[in-house]
Design an enzyme around this catalytic site. Structure first.
Site, PDB file in Angstrom:
ATOM      1  N   TYR A  35       7.550   2.323  -7.690  1.00  0.00           N
ATOM      2  CA  TYR A  35       6.835   1.043  -7.772  1.00  0.00           C
ATOM      3  C   TYR A  35       6.396   0.737  -9.192  1.00  0.00           C
ATOM      4  O   TYR A  35       6.543  -0.383  -9.678  1.00  0.00           O
ATOM      5  CB  TYR A  35       5.642   1.026  -6.818  1.00  0.00           C
ATOM      6  CG  TYR A  35       6.016   1.235  -5.366  1.00  0.00           C
ATOM      7  CD1 TYR A  35       7.175   0.689  -4.823  1.00  0.00           C
ATOM      8  CD2 TYR A  35       5.212   1.987  -4.523  1.00  0.00           C
ATOM      9  CE1 TYR A  35       7.520   0.887  -3.499  1.00  0.00           C
ATOM     10  CE2 TYR A  35       5.551   2.185  -3.196  1.00  0.00           C
ATOM     11  CZ  TYR A  35       6.709   1.637  -2.694  1.00  0.00           C
ATOM     12  OH  TYR A  35       7.046   1.832  -1.376  1.00  0.00           O
ATOM     13  N   GLU A  56       0.863  -1.177   0.000  1.00  0.00           N
ATOM     14  CA  GLU A  56       0.000   0.000   0.000  1.00  0.00           C
ATOM     15  C   GLU A  56       0.899   1.226   0.000  1.00  0.00           C
ATOM     16  O   GLU A  56       1.966   1.226   0.606  1.00  0.00           O
ATOM     17  CB  GLU A  56      -0.900   0.057   1.244  1.00  0.00           C
ATOM     18  CG  GLU A  56      -2.014  -0.958   1.255  1.00  0.00           C
ATOM     19  CD  GLU A  56      -1.590  -2.316   1.809  1.00  0.00           C
ATOM     20  OE1 GLU A  56      -2.329  -3.290   1.580  1.00  0.00           O
ATOM     21  OE2 GLU A  56      -0.517  -2.407   2.448  1.00  0.00           O
TER      22      GLU A  56
END
Length: 153
Positions: free
Chosen positions: A122, A110
């Site tokens: 990411y 998350e």
């Protein structure tokens, strides 16, 4: 004239002795930092906890939880002075390799939508947005959503 080689940064398993340094870094980069107890519990639970260090100085760390064939990245952090130098990418690649080595097929994490640097990292490492977790994080005005991201390993 002789050249003096600078020591390289290295990755190693996190130790309880690292927690003082980690707890000095954590509140400087997160508005709602993990506590010493969070890190201590992660170590005691057998999570895969890693430290990135340079010349004896902790410059980053990661906490990875394995559940069957899934890996969940709980925390990955690089101290502010070391950010933007590729250490986060290297640390993330390392924990992805660790997860693969433990039989993980997927990795999840998350991230705050406001953390554009982390989102970019990411995405560049193959993670994709999977869902939004409403009100996941504490925030000054109440709660902030989390972007759930995943990657096939």
């Amino acid at each position: 004239m002789s050249a003096v080689l600078k020591p390289e940064a290295s990755l190693r398993p996190m130790l309880a002795a690292d927690l003082d340094a980690i707890c000095r870094i954590e509140p400087t980069i997160f508005p709602y930092p993990w506590t010493r107890g969070n890190f201590d519990d992660s170590l005691k639970s057998g999570y895969s906890c890693w430290v990135y260090e340079h010349a004896g100085e902790v410059l980053g760390y990661a906490v990875l939880m394995m559940v069957l064939d899934e890996a969940h990245l709980l925390n990955i952090s690089i101290a502010a002075p070391w950010q933007g130098k590729g250490y986060g990418r290297s640390l993330l690649a390392h924990v992805m390799d660790i997860a693969r080595g433990h039989g993980a097929l997927n990795m999840f994490l998350e991230v705050r939508p406001s953390n554009q640097a982390a989102l970019g990292l990411y995405e560049s490492m193959g993670f994709n947005e999977m869902a939004i977790r409403r009100g996941y994080y504490p925030a000054p005005n109440g709660r902030e959503d989390a972007v759930l991201m995943g990657v096939a390993l």
